[in-house]
Write a protein that holds these residues in place. Structure first.
Motif, PDB file in Angstrom:
ATOM      1  N   TYR A 101      47.214  65.982 -14.990  1.00  0.00           N
ATOM      2  CA  TYR A 101      47.627  67.170 -14.249  1.00  0.00           C
ATOM      3  C   TYR A 101      47.281  67.053 -12.767  1.00  0.00           C
ATOM      4  O   TYR A 101      47.991  67.595 -11.914  1.00  0.00           O
TER       5      TYR A 101
ATOM      6  N   HIS B  57      49.944  67.412  -9.815  1.00  0.00           N
ATOM      7  CA  HIS B  57      49.635  68.275  -8.670  1.00  0.00           C
ATOM      8  C   HIS B  57      49.856  67.521  -7.357  1.00  0.00           C
ATOM      9  O   HIS B  57      50.543  68.013  -6.451  1.00  0.00           O
TER      10      HIS B  57
ATOM     11  N   TYR C 131      40.284  74.838  -4.219  1.00  0.00           N
ATOM     12  CA  TYR C 131      40.941  76.070  -4.668  1.00  0.00           C
ATOM     13  C   TYR C 131      40.497  77.263  -3.812  1.00  0.00           C
ATOM     14  O   TYR C 131      41.314  78.089  -3.391  1.00  0.00           O
TER      15      TYR C 131
ATOM     16  N   THR D 172      52.993  73.567  -7.906  1.00  0.00           N
ATOM     17  CA  THR D 172      51.773  73.062  -7.265  1.00  0.00           C
ATOM     18  C   THR D 172      50.546  73.824  -7.757  1.00  0.00           C
ATOM     19  O   THR D 172      49.529  73.222  -8.129  1.00  0.00           O
ATOM     20  N   HIS D 173      50.643  75.151  -7.770  1.00  0.00           N
ATOM     21  CA  HIS D 173      49.507  75.963  -8.196  1.00  0.00           C
ATOM     22  C   HIS D 173      49.225  75.789  -9.696  1.00  0.00           C
ATOM     23  O   HIS D 173      48.056  75.708 -10.106  1.00  0.00           O
TER      24      HIS D 173
ATOM     25  N   THR E 266      49.939  73.197 -11.738  1.00  0.00           N
ATOM     26  CA  THR E 266      49.363  71.882 -12.062  1.00  0.00           C
ATOM     27  C   THR E 266      47.925  71.761 -11.534  1.00  0.00           C
ATOM     28  O   THR E 266      47.070  71.158 -12.185  1.00  0.00           O
ATOM     29  N   GLY E 267      47.656  72.337 -10.367  1.00  0.00           N
ATOM     30  CA  GLY E 267      46.296  72.333  -9.839  1.00  0.00           C
ATOM     31  C   GLY E 267      45.347  73.121 -10.726  1.00  0.00           C
ATOM     32  O   GLY E 267      44.213  72.694 -10.986  1.00  0.00           O
ATOM     33  N   ASP E 268      45.820  74.276 -11.200  1.00  0.00           N
ATOM     34  CA  ASP E 268      45.028  75.089 -12.128  1.00  0.00           C
ATOM     35  C   ASP E 268      44.652  74.294 -13.374  1.00  0.00           C
ATOM     36  O   ASP E 268      43.493  74.276 -13.789  1.00  0.00           O
TER      37      ASP E 268
ATOM     38  N   THR F  43      53.618  66.584  -6.800  1.00  0.00           N
ATOM     39  CA  THR F  43      54.422  67.719  -6.327  1.00  0.00           C
ATOM     40  C   THR F  43      54.303  67.862  -4.818  1.00  0.00           C
ATOM     41  O   THR F  43      55.300  68.069  -4.109  1.00  0.00           O
ATOM     42  N   TYR F  44      53.087  67.730  -4.326  1.00  0.00           N
ATOM     43  CA  TYR F  44      52.844  67.790  -2.877  1.00  0.00           C
ATOM     44  C   TYR F  44      53.489  66.600  -2.167  1.00  0.00           C
ATOM     45  O   TYR F  44      54.163  66.764  -1.144  1.00  0.00           O
TER      46      TYR F  44
END
Length: 225
Positions: A86, A90, A164, A43-44, A46-48, A93-94
């Motif tokens: 991405y 993200h 973020y 999660t982190h 893909t968010g990045d 995934t959630y």
């Protein structure tokens, strides 16, 4: 540099580099490299990368102007679509791994947890940008309306930074760095826009002055034709 940027193999190489973070995550997933909490890690990560690609997309316009490399525009659409890619990973995934398609729970999260609310907003704003990224949509919408629509990327970038920042709570160094970069990129655009407006407002005045000004002939020129 210009020759390199227009080369089709350069574009293919950039595409593979953009895909590399996803490939690295996939490799780690098959080699127990996602840590004690794999869902949180993915999660982190893909968010990045979604935010990184949003920033890279915003960087194309100032970079091509400041560096004198208009050929960079060839890569903006690709970078924007990878930002969406991405972002989809993200959100997926959630949606799938964290909530297991529990939509009532997801709706409660969106309504009650502000970092999810702003993150979901940023993701939704990316959807029309991705859909209308083709040349066909530019023709359908017209250049002016297409440009206005694609200014949604500014709101997406701001939403991503806030998402973020609210997510990490304590160690805010990374979101603050992203925030500074986004602020600089948006500030550059605001400065360029202000400069262009000033030019447009000054030019008509100069034209009126030149039209109404009396014609002065040189001293040694006869005023009679």
């Amino acid at each position: 540099m210009k020759v390199i940027l227009v080369n089709k193999w350069t574009k293919a190489a950039v595409f593979l580099m953009c895909l590399a973070p996803a490939g690295r995550l996939l490799w780690k997933s098959f080699h127990q490299g996602l840590g004690a909490n794999p869902i949180e890690f993915v999660t982190h990560a893909t968010g990045d990368w979604a935010l990184i690609f949003v920033v890279l997309t915003l960087s194309i316009t100032p970079a091509r102007r400041l560096l004198g490399l208009p050929q960079l525009i060839r890569y903006r659409r690709m970078l924007g679509l990878f930002a969406f890619f991405y972002g989809c990973l993200h959100f997926s995934t959630y949606l799938v791994l964290d909530k297991f398609f529990d939509f009532p729970e997801i709706l409660r999260d969106v309504g009650k947890r502000r970092f999810i609310t702003i993150g979901f907003t940023g993701f939704v704003l990316m959807i029309p940008l991705a859909i209308t990224s083709t040349a066909g949509w530019i023709r359908r919408l017209g250049g002016r309306r297409w440009q206005m629509l694609h200014r949604l990327v500014y709101a997406t970038a701001v939403a991503g930074v806030i998402h973020y920042y609210w997510l990490v709570k304590s160690d805010v160094h990374k979101p603050v760095r992203y925030g500074i970069i986004v602020l600089l990129l948006l500030g550059y655009r605001a400065a360029v826009s202000l400069k262009e407006r000033t030019k447009r407002s000054v030019l008509p005045k100069q034209a009126r002055v030149s039209v109404n000004a009396p014609i002065t002939l040189p001293a040694d020129t006869n005023s009679t034709p």
